[in-house]
Design a protein around this motif. Structure first.
Motif, mmCIF file in Angstrom:
data_model
loop_
_atom_site.group_PDB
_atom_site.id
_atom_site.type_symbol
_atom_site.label_atom_id
_atom_site.label_comp_id
_atom_site.label_asym_id
_atom_site.label_seq_id
_atom_site.Cartn_x
_atom_site.Cartn_y
_atom_site.Cartn_z
ATOM 1 N N GLU A 1 109.209 -79.129 -66.580
ATOM 2 C CA GLU A 1 110.401 -79.533 -66.503
ATOM 3 C C GLU A 1 111.517 -79.226 -67.693
ATOM 4 O O GLU A 1 112.485 -79.051 -67.505
ATOM 5 N N ILE A 2 110.665 -79.600 -68.824
ATOM 6 C CA ILE A 2 111.490 -79.608 -70.097
ATOM 7 C C ILE A 2 111.232 -78.107 -70.901
ATOM 8 O O ILE A 2 110.157 -77.538 -70.361
ATOM 9 N N THR A 3 111.959 -77.799 -71.879
ATOM 10 C CA THR A 3 111.802 -76.545 -72.652
ATOM 11 C C THR A 3 110.863 -76.932 -73.559
ATOM 12 O O THR A 3 110.990 -77.642 -74.691
ATOM 13 N N GLU B 1 110.072 -81.710 -76.240
ATOM 14 C CA GLU B 1 111.068 -80.890 -76.274
ATOM 15 C C GLU B 1 112.076 -81.206 -77.493
ATOM 16 O O GLU B 1 111.767 -82.576 -77.705
ATOM 17 N N PRO C 1 114.224 -72.915 -61.965
ATOM 18 C CA PRO C 1 112.972 -73.132 -62.353
ATOM 19 C C PRO C 1 112.044 -72.445 -61.153
ATOM 20 O O PRO C 1 112.301 -72.119 -59.973
ATOM 21 N N THR D 1 109.866 -80.702 -59.142
ATOM 22 C CA THR D 1 108.902 -81.743 -59.025
ATOM 23 C C THR D 1 109.328 -82.440 -57.458
ATOM 24 O O THR D 1 110.087 -82.783 -57.246
ATOM 25 N N TRP E 1 103.936 -76.924 -64.694
ATOM 26 C CA TRP E 1 105.301 -77.209 -64.898
ATOM 27 C C TRP E 1 105.480 -78.537 -65.418
ATOM 28 O O TRP E 1 104.933 -79.475 -65.019
ATOM 29 N N GLY F 1 110.689 -74.732 -68.950
ATOM 30 C CA GLY F 1 110.110 -75.680 -68.017
ATOM 31 C C GLY F 1 108.604 -75.507 -67.680
ATOM 32 O O GLY F 1 107.768 -75.964 -66.927
#
Length: 635
Positions: free
Chosen positions: A557-559, A574, A278, A282, A555, A539
């Motif tokens: 983190e998920i798609t 997502e 990434p 975080t 940001w 992400g």
């Protein structure tokens, strides 16, 4: 600016000696930054020195001066434009740049400094606010800006007063001395802050001066041990003990990076040309909210689109049997399941319960399945690959309701409808090329749209997003496949995404090449602003302002598979079921996890959320009161 070769698009910053604007060069359409230099704050001798320095600096990691513009309102330096803003925007409390990208930025700064130092110029004010960013698929390219307080290194003299930023100043700078090593000390502070999340010294200017001069350096464990000796050398109190040149410090970074890339250490850093995702990690996790919907409706069919209407004219004259009692606002929820359009009408219940209101099938479309549901003042527009139909709010008959045909095309299309429902635009594919069609929906005097289709050369129509910017303008964002970047025959289309802006009469106002690829592009609540998923970095989101042009990476983190906008921020989901809530600044303020895969989302009045899920042969539609989730936000 009248009688100028440049048209201002908006204010983008306030420099030490004047304002900075985003502007477009009228003859070429090229974007530039115009740096206003006020006479009273930047007298002629300082102005000429700034110009002298900038004209001698031509390097990919330095913001280049292109020209000087004199107008009736003042003097402007015409500079390269960096749409990514300053490095400071990437340095947040919630997330931190991954090590490879932090080091890439520092390496860019060192490369630019080496060029300036080779010409006898010391910057004297290296800090995140003076590092501008160009956004591209690989991350960012850093460029040094603001040589306004630079000094020729061969003119080292004591000064009566200090200029610069005390948090990043080398010890000798507090005594009016500076050299190449002074800039490298500032780079060391910058690298420390990028890796640790804070600066090594803090306090008032007097406290900072004392700390830089006397306080020993302490390196936290959060800085990878492989990089600690380099930072320690860069932050030596005595200039002679630091790196002797920017190229020496850059070589030290490479020397550490290359062996580290061949190890399996978690502290290793790989070559930035192949830096993995990434982009961020975080630091401060947002609140994890419980999945407690206020209402749950069982679904027997997989829902692929949701839309909500709440205008006054949705209230029927004779409420049907499935209308619920209550005092809250009336609403109509439309959902698409394949070829079938369904709806439920009612009032927003305040209690948590399993809804007994069944969704009523009200219409079935022929041909292709429903792709979009767009609520406008007239009603709900039902969009398929080759047609647009309207279900008016005035429809009150029970059972099946008839859809009014609006437009039909012989080939697949992509459609957008203006916010007031007055016109639609559609890209229709054909052999060899696509065409942009316009159609007036509402009959209004003195209102016109393009009468002839506009030919478009698109690499892939399915990658095109149509976005009605306002009642007069349409943006088309077209994302190119990754192969274009390496195909010489596609050189003109190598940019990741191209955004074209048209008037509703079909005139092309201009095009904007983006070096990033976009997915799932939507409009936000702010004028001329887009939100999109970053196709090259799972992400990450891209918040894009068109006027003035700016790009900010967020940001999550998920798609991202689904995006929604509210007046307080953004909702990102997502497909697997996780949902992230962001405020308007892009900070994560909460998350929830759905028990099943998400197939569609929609917002209701800004503080309510609908989520459709599907698990094998059954699903559910959930309604949430966002005020009750415990988000880190004041509604």
């Amino acid at each position: 600016m009248k009688r100028s070769k440049y048209r201002l698009l908006g204010l983008i910053g306030q420099g030490q000696f004047g304002q900075v604007y985003c502007a477009v060069h009228r003859p070429t359409g090229r974007l530039v930054a115009l740096k206003s230099l006020a006479h009273e704050r930047f007298p002629t001798h300082k102005f000429l020195r700034e110009l002298r320095f900038l004209l001698s600096l031509q390097h990919p990691n330095i913001v280049t001066c292109q020209a000087l513009e004199h107008t009736a309102t003042g003097r402007y330096l015409v500079m390269d434009y960096c749409e990514g803003g300053t490095l400071r925007t990437l340095m947040t409390e919630e997330s931190r740049l991954a090590v490879p990208y932090s080091l890439k930025i520092v390496a860019d700064v060192l490369a630019g400094l080496e060029h300036a130092h080779s010409r006898g110029i010391v910057h004297c004010d290296i800090k995140p606010e003076n590092i501008l960013l160009h956004v591209h698929a690989g991350g960012w390219t850093a460029r040094i800006s603001d040589f306004g307080i630079a000094r020729l290194s061969r003119e080292i003299v004591r000064q009566d007063g200090n200029t610069g930023s005390p948090a990043y100043m080398a010890p000798e700078r507090f005594y009016g001395q500076y050299s190449v090593a002074s800039d490298l000390y500032s780079v060391g502070i910058l690298l420390f802050e990028l890796l640790a999340g804070y600066r090594p010294f803090s306090g008032t200017p007097a406290q900072l001066m004392s700390a830089h001069l006397n306080t020993p350096l302490h390196l936290p464990d959060t800085i990878p041990s492989v990089w600690q000796p380099l930072i320690t050398q860069a932050l030596q109190k005595l200039p002679a003990r630091r790196f002797h040149s920017a190229s020496e410090m850059l070589a030290a970074i490479h020397a550490i990076a290359k062996p580290a890339a061949s190890t399996e250490s978690t502290e290793a850093w790989v070559d930035w040309s192949t830096a993995p995702t990434p982009l961020f990690f975080t630091v401060e996790l947002p609140p994890e909210c419980q999945f407690q919907p206020q209402e749950q409706t069982p679904l027997k069919q997989k829902i692929t689109a949701l839309a909500v209407a709440q205008p006054e004219d949705t209230v029927p004259a004779a409420p049907p049997a499935n209308w619920t009692d209550g005092t809250a606002a009336s609403w109509v929820v439309y959902q698409a399941a394949g070829h079938q359009l369904q709806q439920v009408r009612g009032r927003l219940a305040a209690t948590s319960t399993e809804s007994e209101q069944p969704f009523q099938p009200i219409a079935t479309v022929s041909g292709e399945p429903i792709e979009q549901l767009l609520v406008r003042p007239q009603g709900c527009f039902v969009v398929t690959a080759q047609a647009v139909q309207l279900l008016p709010f005035s429809s009150t008959s029970e059972g099946s309701m008839s859809l009014q045909p609006i437009a039909v095309w012989p080939q697949p299309s992509r459609v957008a409808i203006s916010s007031d429902g007055s016109w639609l635009a559609a890209i229709v594919s054909s052999v060899g090329e696509s065409h942009l069609h316009w159609q007036r929906i509402a009959e209004r005097p003195s209102f016109a749209v393009a009468s002839q289709p506009v030919a478009l050369h698109l690499p892939d129509m399915q990658s095109a997003s149509l976005l009605p910017l306002d009642l007069r303008h349409l943006a088309i964002a077209t994302t190119n496949p990754p192969a274009f970047a390496s195909d010489p025959s596609r050189k003109e289309q190598a940019a990741g995404t191209t955004i074209r802006v048209f008037t509703r009469r079909g005139a092309l106002l201009g095009s904007l090449p983006l070096a990033v690829r976009l997915e799932t592009v939507i409009l936000t609540a702010n004028p001329y602003q887009l939100l999109a998923a970053d196709a090259d970095h799972a992400g990450a989101l891209l918040l894009i302002d068109l006027k003035p042009y700016r790009i900010k990476r967020l940001w999550v983190e998920i798609t991202p598979a689904f995006l929604a906008v509210t007046d307080w921020g953004y909702i990102v989901a997502e497909a697997a079921g996780r949902i992230v809530f962001l405020d308007q600044e892009g900070r994560q303020i909460g998350t929830i996890h759905s028990p099943a895969a998400i197939t569609a989302i929609a917002t209701m009045q800004g503080d309510r959320l609908l989520i459709a899920t599907w698990d094998h042969d059954h699903g559910a539609l959930y309604r949430f009161e966002l005020r009750d989730l415990g988000l880190d936000l004041v509604f």
